[in-house]
Design an enzyme around this catalytic site. Sequence first.
Site, short mmCIF file in Angstrom:
data_model
loop_
_atom_site.label_atom_id
_atom_site.label_comp_id
_atom_site.label_asym_id
_atom_site.label_seq_id
_atom_site.Cartn_x
_atom_site.Cartn_y
_atom_site.Cartn_z
N MET A 1 -12.21 4.28 -0.61
CA MET A 1 -12.89 4.49 0.68
C MET A 1 -13.60 5.82 0.56
O MET A 1 -13.24 6.81 1.20
CB MET A 1 -11.86 4.48 1.81
N HIS B 1 -1.23 -1.34 -4.31
CA HIS B 1 -2.50 -1.08 -3.63
C HIS B 1 -2.60 0.42 -3.35
O HIS B 1 -1.74 1.00 -2.68
CB HIS B 1 -2.55 -1.87 -2.32
N GLY C 1 1.28 -2.09 4.14
CA GLY C 1 1.74 -0.70 4.04
C GLY C 1 2.99 -0.49 4.87
O GLY C 1 4.12 -0.55 4.36
N SER D 1 0.84 -1.20 0.00
CA SER D 1 0.00 0.00 0.00
C SER D 1 0.87 1.24 0.00
O SER D 1 1.60 1.50 0.97
CB SER D 1 -0.90 0.02 1.23
N HIS E 1 -8.37 0.95 -4.08
CA HIS E 1 -9.31 0.72 -2.97
C HIS E 1 -9.99 2.05 -2.64
O HIS E 1 -9.37 2.94 -2.05
CB HIS E 1 -8.50 0.19 -1.76
N ASP F 1 -6.58 -6.52 4.31
CA ASP F 1 -6.07 -5.15 4.31
C ASP F 1 -6.07 -4.56 5.72
O ASP F 1 -7.13 -4.28 6.27
CB ASP F 1 -6.94 -4.30 3.37
N GLY F 2 -4.86 -4.37 6.24
CA GLY F 2 -4.69 -3.68 7.52
C GLY F 2 -3.96 -4.51 8.55
O GLY F 2 -4.38 -5.61 8.89
N GLY F 3 -2.83 -3.99 9.01
CA GLY F 3 -2.11 -4.66 10.10
C GLY F 3 -1.45 -5.96 9.74
O GLY F 3 -1.14 -6.76 10.62
N MET G 1 -9.13 8.05 -0.16
CA MET G 1 -10.01 8.40 0.98
C MET G 1 -10.58 9.80 0.77
O MET G 1 -9.87 10.70 0.32
CB MET G 1 -9.21 8.39 2.28
N GLY H 1 -9.07 3.92 7.08
CA GLY H 1 -8.80 5.35 7.26
C GLY H 1 -7.33 5.64 7.53
O GLY H 1 -6.85 6.72 7.20
N PHE H 2 -6.64 4.68 8.11
CA PHE H 2 -5.26 4.93 8.50
C PHE H 2 -4.41 3.68 8.34
O PHE H 2 -4.90 2.57 8.56
CB PHE H 2 -5.20 5.38 9.97
N GLY H 3 -3.15 3.88 7.98
CA GLY H 3 -2.20 2.78 7.99
C GLY H 3 -1.66 2.61 9.41
O GLY H 3 -1.92 3.43 10.30
N GLY H 4 -0.92 1.54 9.61
CA GLY H 4 -0.21 1.37 10.87
C GLY H 4 -1.04 0.93 12.05
O GLY H 4 -0.60 1.06 13.20
N MET I 1 -11.43 -5.89 5.42
CA MET I 1 -10.68 -4.95 6.24
C MET I 1 -10.38 -5.60 7.59
O MET I 1 -11.29 -6.04 8.29
CB MET I 1 -11.47 -3.65 6.47
N ASP J 1 -4.83 3.53 -1.91
CA ASP J 1 -5.91 3.83 -0.97
C ASP J 1 -6.43 5.24 -1.17
O ASP J 1 -5.75 6.21 -0.85
CB ASP J 1 -5.39 3.69 0.47
C1 DX5 Z 1 -6.43 1.45 5.57
C2 DX5 Z 1 -5.95 1.14 4.17
C3 DX5 Z 1 -4.83 0.18 4.14
C4 DX5 Z 1 -3.58 0.66 4.80
C5 DX5 Z 1 -2.83 -0.54 5.29
O1 DX5 Z 1 -7.57 2.23 5.50
O2 DX5 Z 1 -7.01 0.59 3.39
O3 DX5 Z 1 -4.57 -0.27 2.82
O4 DX5 Z 1 -2.77 1.42 3.96
O5 DX5 Z 1 -1.74 -0.11 6.01
P1 DX5 Z 1 -0.95 -1.05 7.01
O6 DX5 Z 1 -0.49 -2.23 6.23
O7 DX5 Z 1 0.15 -0.18 7.49
O8 DX5 Z 1 -1.93 -1.44 8.10
ZN ZN Z 2 -6.52 -0.41 1.40
#
Ligand code: DX5
Ligand code: ZN
Length: 215
Positions: free
Chosen positions: A67, A32, A196, A7, A65, A174-176, A36, A141-144, A136, A34
């Site tokens: 959002m 990927h 990501g 991502s 993706h 997707d996520g974590g 938003m 909304g956020f990475g990490g 999800m 994202d």
């Molecule tokens: C969250 C995004 C993800 C995000 C994943 O809303 O859809 O794609 O970038 O980031 P990581 O892998 O850092 O959780």
């Molecule tokens: Zn995503």
Amino acid sequence: MALIAPSLLASNFLRLEDECKMLNNSVADWFHLDVMDGRFVPNISFGLPVIEQIRTATTKTLDVHLMIEEPEKYAEAFAKAGANILTVHIEACRNLHRNVQQIKDLGMKAGIALNPHTPISSLVDIIEDIQLVTLMSVNPGFGGQSFIPYTLQKIKQLSQLIAERGIHVDIEIDGGVTLANAKEIIAAGATVLVAGNTVFKSANPIETIAALKGL
Ligand code: DX5
Ligand code: ZN
């Protein structure tokens, strides 16, 4: 072996061309992206002009993706910008079947994303019309953020639904996603891993992508 979709939300936007080159030189399968809108999710990322530029920097699949609210208003623009897969959130679509047909009519593969609270059962009447489900494993909304463990059960339920129908639909998580949990996620039935922070904040992103791919 799962497909790996880094991502770019976690990439260094000042060095976006280098980040694209790094992914091109890696075993990453998809980019990927994202998008938003600050309405569907409490954050704003990047949009069409950035994706158009990324399109010129890679021949790999652009996995977009969305959002965003009212994704049907922008599907054509994302097709023109070079998206190969367009994923909309089930929670953002009042006329999901129509939206999926629109995406396919525009020549893209259609994906549906489910928030953590949305059950797999909501897919039973649409699963045969799509190529990808994005589960999800964090609130979007956020990475990490940290992986929500219950996602593993949802992956198993979704794999079972797909097997029962005798169809092929990719299951993207997707996520974590980390090097520590990816193996369990794949064992549950995931076929695509989004990553990501795990990729872009690692000391050697190319090696990290290879390590994810090798699991
Ligand atoms: C969250 C995004 C993800 C995000 C994943 O809303 O859809 O794609 O970038 O980031 P990581 O892998 O850092 O959780
Ligand atoms: Zn995503």
